[in-house]
Scaffold this active site. Structure first.
Site, PDB file in Angstrom:
ATOM      1  N   PHE A 163       5.247  -0.104  -2.504  1.00  0.00           N
ATOM      2  CA  PHE A 163       5.626   1.139  -1.831  1.00  0.00           C
ATOM      3  C   PHE A 163       6.040   2.211  -2.843  1.00  0.00           C
ATOM      4  O   PHE A 163       5.535   2.244  -3.955  1.00  0.00           O
ATOM      5  CB  PHE A 163       6.707   0.886  -0.786  1.00  0.00           C
ATOM      6  CG  PHE A 163       6.208   0.120   0.411  1.00  0.00           C
ATOM      7  CD1 PHE A 163       5.093   0.532   1.104  1.00  0.00           C
ATOM      8  CD2 PHE A 163       6.856  -1.040   0.829  1.00  0.00           C
ATOM      9  CE1 PHE A 163       4.625  -0.169   2.209  1.00  0.00           C
ATOM     10  CE2 PHE A 163       6.394  -1.755   1.930  1.00  0.00           C
ATOM     11  CZ  PHE A 163       5.282  -1.320   2.614  1.00  0.00           C
ATOM     12  N   TRP A 169     -11.591   5.453  -7.793  1.00  0.00           N
ATOM     13  CA  TRP A 169     -12.132   4.995  -6.510  1.00  0.00           C
ATOM     14  C   TRP A 169     -13.644   5.213  -6.486  1.00  0.00           C
ATOM     15  O   TRP A 169     -14.403   4.355  -6.055  1.00  0.00           O
ATOM     16  CB  TRP A 169     -11.461   5.748  -5.358  1.00  0.00           C
ATOM     17  CG  TRP A 169     -11.877   5.251  -4.004  1.00  0.00           C
ATOM     18  CD1 TRP A 169     -11.286   4.269  -3.265  1.00  0.00           C
ATOM     19  CD2 TRP A 169     -12.988   5.720  -3.221  1.00  0.00           C
ATOM     20  NE1 TRP A 169     -11.965   4.087  -2.079  1.00  0.00           N
ATOM     21  CE2 TRP A 169     -13.013   4.967  -2.025  1.00  0.00           C
ATOM     22  CE3 TRP A 169     -13.965   6.697  -3.416  1.00  0.00           C
ATOM     23  CZ2 TRP A 169     -13.965   5.159  -1.034  1.00  0.00           C
ATOM     24  CZ3 TRP A 169     -14.923   6.891  -2.436  1.00  0.00           C
ATOM     25  CH2 TRP A 169     -14.917   6.120  -1.248  1.00  0.00           C
ATOM     26  N   LYS A 187      -1.991   3.076  -4.662  1.00  0.00           N
ATOM     27  CA  LYS A 187      -1.263   2.527  -5.810  1.00  0.00           C
ATOM     28  C   LYS A 187      -1.972   1.314  -6.410  1.00  0.00           C
ATOM     29  O   LYS A 187      -2.154   1.244  -7.632  1.00  0.00           O
ATOM     30  CB  LYS A 187       0.163   2.176  -5.383  1.00  0.00           C
ATOM     31  CG  LYS A 187       0.994   1.477  -6.437  1.00  0.00           C
ATOM     32  CD  LYS A 187       2.443   1.457  -6.048  1.00  0.00           C
ATOM     33  CE  LYS A 187       2.642   0.985  -4.623  1.00  0.00           C
ATOM     34  NZ  LYS A 187       2.117  -0.372  -4.384  1.00  0.00           N
ATOM     35  N   ARG A 200       0.371  -8.294  -6.578  1.00  0.00           N
ATOM     36  CA  ARG A 200       0.859  -9.256  -5.593  1.00  0.00           C
ATOM     37  C   ARG A 200      -0.274  -9.743  -4.700  1.00  0.00           C
ATOM     38  O   ARG A 200      -1.321  -9.112  -4.588  1.00  0.00           O
ATOM     39  CB  ARG A 200       1.940  -8.603  -4.713  1.00  0.00           C
ATOM     40  CG  ARG A 200       3.205  -8.230  -5.444  1.00  0.00           C
ATOM     41  CD  ARG A 200       4.151  -7.454  -4.550  1.00  0.00           C
ATOM     42  NE  ARG A 200       3.566  -6.182  -4.136  1.00  0.00           N
ATOM     43  CZ  ARG A 200       4.003  -5.459  -3.117  1.00  0.00           C
ATOM     44  NH1 ARG A 200       5.023  -5.876  -2.398  1.00  0.00           N
ATOM     45  NH2 ARG A 200       3.432  -4.313  -2.819  1.00  0.00           N
ATOM     46  N   THR A 256      -5.102   0.509  -6.004  1.00  0.00           N
ATOM     47  CA  THR A 256      -6.378   1.003  -6.514  1.00  0.00           C
ATOM     48  C   THR A 256      -6.205   1.599  -7.908  1.00  0.00           C
ATOM     49  O   THR A 256      -7.028   1.367  -8.808  1.00  0.00           O
ATOM     50  CB  THR A 256      -6.951   2.064  -5.551  1.00  0.00           C
ATOM     51  OG1 THR A 256      -7.005   1.521  -4.240  1.00  0.00           O
ATOM     52  CG2 THR A 256      -8.339   2.504  -5.970  1.00  0.00           C
ATOM     53  N   ALA A 293       8.282  -4.828  -0.521  1.00  0.00           N
ATOM     54  CA  ALA A 293       9.208  -3.965  -1.256  1.00  0.00           C
ATOM     55  C   ALA A 293      10.199  -3.266  -0.335  1.00  0.00           C
ATOM     56  O   ALA A 293      11.234  -2.817  -0.795  1.00  0.00           O
ATOM     57  CB  ALA A 293       8.438  -2.929  -2.054  1.00  0.00           C
ATOM     58  N   LYS A 334      -1.179  -1.758   7.528  1.00  0.00           N
ATOM     59  CA  LYS A 334      -1.336  -1.416   6.117  1.00  0.00           C
ATOM     60  C   LYS A 334      -2.693  -1.819   5.556  1.00  0.00           C
ATOM     61  O   LYS A 334      -3.240  -1.174   4.670  1.00  0.00           O
ATOM     62  CB  LYS A 334      -0.213  -2.075   5.308  1.00  0.00           C
ATOM     63  CG  LYS A 334      -0.246  -1.766   3.822  1.00  0.00           C
ATOM     64  CD  LYS A 334       0.962  -2.400   3.133  1.00  0.00           C
ATOM     65  CE  LYS A 334       0.942  -2.125   1.639  1.00  0.00           C
ATOM     66  NZ  LYS A 334      -0.111  -2.884   0.952  1.00  0.00           N
ATOM     67  N   PHE A 385      -9.267  12.578  -4.187  1.00  0.00           N
ATOM     68  CA  PHE A 385     -10.006  12.507  -2.924  1.00  0.00           C
ATOM     69  C   PHE A 385     -11.071  13.607  -2.940  1.00  0.00           C
ATOM     70  O   PHE A 385     -10.887  14.653  -3.583  1.00  0.00           O
ATOM     71  CB  PHE A 385      -9.072  12.709  -1.723  1.00  0.00           C
ATOM     72  CG  PHE A 385      -8.311  11.472  -1.320  1.00  0.00           C
ATOM     73  CD1 PHE A 385      -8.546  10.845  -0.103  1.00  0.00           C
ATOM     74  CD2 PHE A 385      -7.346  10.931  -2.154  1.00  0.00           C
ATOM     75  CE1 PHE A 385      -7.854   9.713   0.272  1.00  0.00           C
ATOM     76  CE2 PHE A 385      -6.637   9.797  -1.793  1.00  0.00           C
ATOM     77  CZ  PHE A 385      -6.889   9.187  -0.577  1.00  0.00           C
TER      78      PHE A 385
END
Length: 558
Positions: free
Chosen positions: A303, A411, A73, A96, A75, A275, A107, A383
């Site tokens: 999240f 990415w 998210k 954040r 990214t 979150a 995480k 991916f």
């Protein structure tokens, strides 16, 4: 082919001086308070000076429920911001700050990944500009002053059994969830049971992220309820006399942090409430400042959309008068397959049927977000193992839900991989089709607000709450807090309170274990199921792999 790690990519970044980044948004160097060469705080005087500017378009990035397969998210937030700048749109990013707890836990960090990162990545994921330390200190100063007040005679007649203010630290440490303080004799005070929460769950964190000025900050800090008397009269932080000193500790932390992406685009990184146990959005002051300086602002909510986006809409937007113009919902082929029943070791093999079986999780989030009156675009975070057939299955499903899905390769390619998404998002935002409205009105009863979220967002059949909790909610309504929104604290891994229940479950129950009044922040925290406000470390925490190499460089951060 070996791909560079996130930290290798970040370390090779060609960063520009922070004054150059500020100039892109019209911030003069005199209004930047530098922390080294690549990060700075923006002065309150400058923020005050731009309040008359027209606001830009607000784009929210959220995601499906997180899985071990990864969604990306942050990214995608960074990649979309870079993509909008690439197509000529003046854009700023708002995310954040990272908590040390999950960074050293499971995480990892919160600066994006691959070629869609915010830098300096290492500093952002560690101490950064010291904001979290200031919040921890301000919170614990209040804790110390409560116990000190009792020790020196308890003039306010605080009932030591009804002290509701705990302590915090920015680390995952399950041993501190329940503690006894003041042991060791008369000189150490009066023993009592208390505990620690993680800093990102602190009401001080929530207050800093919702405040609009230092004056607003001090008022909110003063409104914190810390304890009750035997007659059940609330004791506020201002009664203890702590609000002024707490504001002093938070004076610098209140100013937003400006950094840059790998492509040298401006990013505000400020505040960091979780979150799953808090409201999960960056600060109002950072978002509002960005909106006054850029034509488009891309922000994220933590999240899955059932947590972060719901709280962004019902708490942050309600409190700050914000209205998103478009929502980007991040999903991955791998996560869809995992929701469809595929084990993590088998995610690399093509399985179109599993993708289709997992798509109802995506569909539930799409319909939930549409309920707020905002158009939704699905970003498929690519991916290398994804196949065309699997991607096409998600695109077809999104179309069947009245949305659209766009493949993104940020990415790997940076902004070049998000041009299609950026172009579509900008078109939607410019069209002005959003008709945003929160899910429930201020005047709805507190328990009905909880039921509304449980039934309409989680698709639950019922909310389980004993008489003590229902009575507590009614007492808060009688005390004038009934207009507050509710902040649901539950697992991020499922629409339900069972983290193992994937997909789009229906007909489940939402058990409420505890409710907490955050009178300064302006919401009610509803703790559901087994969620903990002080997380623990996993069996093999990320800290095991973090260290310095022979050159004195940090290794193992991700």
């Amino acid at each position: 082919m070996r791909y560079l790690s996130d930290i290798e990519i970040a370390r090779a970044a060609k960063k520009q001086p922070i004054q150059v980044i500020g100039a892109k948004l019209g911030i003069d160097a005199t209004h930047l308070l530098p922390y080294g060469h690549d990060k700075a705080k923006v002065s309150q005087d400058f923020i005050n000076s731009v309040q008359g500017n027209k606001s830009g378009k607000l784009i929210l990035v959220t995601a499906i429920n997180p899985t071990p397969a990864g969604e990306g998210k942050t990214t995608t937030t960074v990649g979309l911001g870079d993509g909008l700048n690439r197509i000529g749109k003046k854009t700023a990013i708002c995310i954040r700050e990272a908590s040390l707890g999950p960074c050293f836990g499971m995480k990892g960090g919160a600066a994006g990944g691959g070629n869609a990162q915010v830098v300096p990545m290492e500093e952002m994921n560690l101490h950064f500009t010291g904001d979290f330390h200031a919040i921890t200190s301000a919170h614990n100063l209040l804790s110390a002053m409560i116990d000190n007040h009792i020790y020196w005679g308890n003039e306010l007649e605080i009932d030591e059994r009804r002290i509701v203010w705990r302590r915090v630290m920015d680390m995952n440490d399950r041993a501190l969830r329940d503690t006894v303080v003041s042991l060791g004799g008369v000189s150490n005070g009066f023993p009592r049971q208390t505990g620690f929460d993680i800093t990102v769950a602190s009401e001080v964190m929530a207050i800093l992220c919702l405040s609009t000025s230092l004056q607003d900050l001090q008022k909110r800090l003063g409104d914190i309820i810390v304890a009750y008397t035997r007659a059940r009269t609330p004791i506020y932080a201002r009664d203890i006399g702590a609000d002024g000193a707490m504001t002093v500790l938070l004076k610098d932390a209140m100013q937003p942090n400006l950094v840059q992406t790998l492509e040298n685009n401006p990013a505000f990184v400020h505040g960091g409430p979780f979150a799953n146990i808090a409201h999960g959005c960056n600060s109002v002051i950072a978002t509002n400042t960005a909106l006054k300086l850029a034509d488009y602002v891309v922000t994220e909510a933590g999240f899955g959309a059932d947590l972060g986006a719901e709280k962004f809409m019902n708490i942050k937007c309600r409190k700050a008068g914000l209205a998103p113009d478009c929502v980007v919902l991040v999903a991955t082929v791998r996560a869809m397959k995992m929701n469809g029943g595929v084990a993590k070791p088998d995610l690399g093999a093509e399985n179109v049927q599993a993708v289709k079986d997992g798509c109802p999780n995506l569909g539930r989030h799409i319909s939930n977000l549409k309920a707020f009156g905002v158009p939704v675009v699905v970003a498929i975070n690519h991916f290398v193992t994804d196949t065309d057939a699997e991607v096409d299955a998600i695109k077809a499903y999104a179309k069947s839900q009245g949305s659209e899905a766009i493949l993104c390769r940020h990415w790997e390619l940076g902004s070049a991989g998000t041009v299609d998404l950026a172009t579509r998002v900008a078109a939607i935002a410019d069209a002005g089709v959003a008709q945003f409205a929160p899910l429930y009105p201020d005047e709805m009863r507190l328990f009905d607000k909880i039921k509304t979220i449980a039934t309409r967002i989680y698709n639950a059949d019922e909310v389980l709450a004993d008489k003590k909790i229902r009575d507590q909610l009614r007492q808060w309504e009688d005390a004038g807090y009934g207009h507050f929104p509710v902040c649901m604290a539950k697992t991020q891994y499922s629409f339900s309170t069972d983290p193992n229940l994937r997909g789009a479950p229906s007909g489940h129950s939402v058990p409420i274990r505890e409710v907490r009044l955050s009178a300064g922040a302006g919401f009610i925290v509803v703790i559901c199921g087994e969620i903990m406000t002080m997380p623990g470390l996993p069996r093999n925490p990320a800290a095991l792999e973090i260290g310095l190499n022979a050159a004195g460089e940090i290794e193992g951060l991700f």
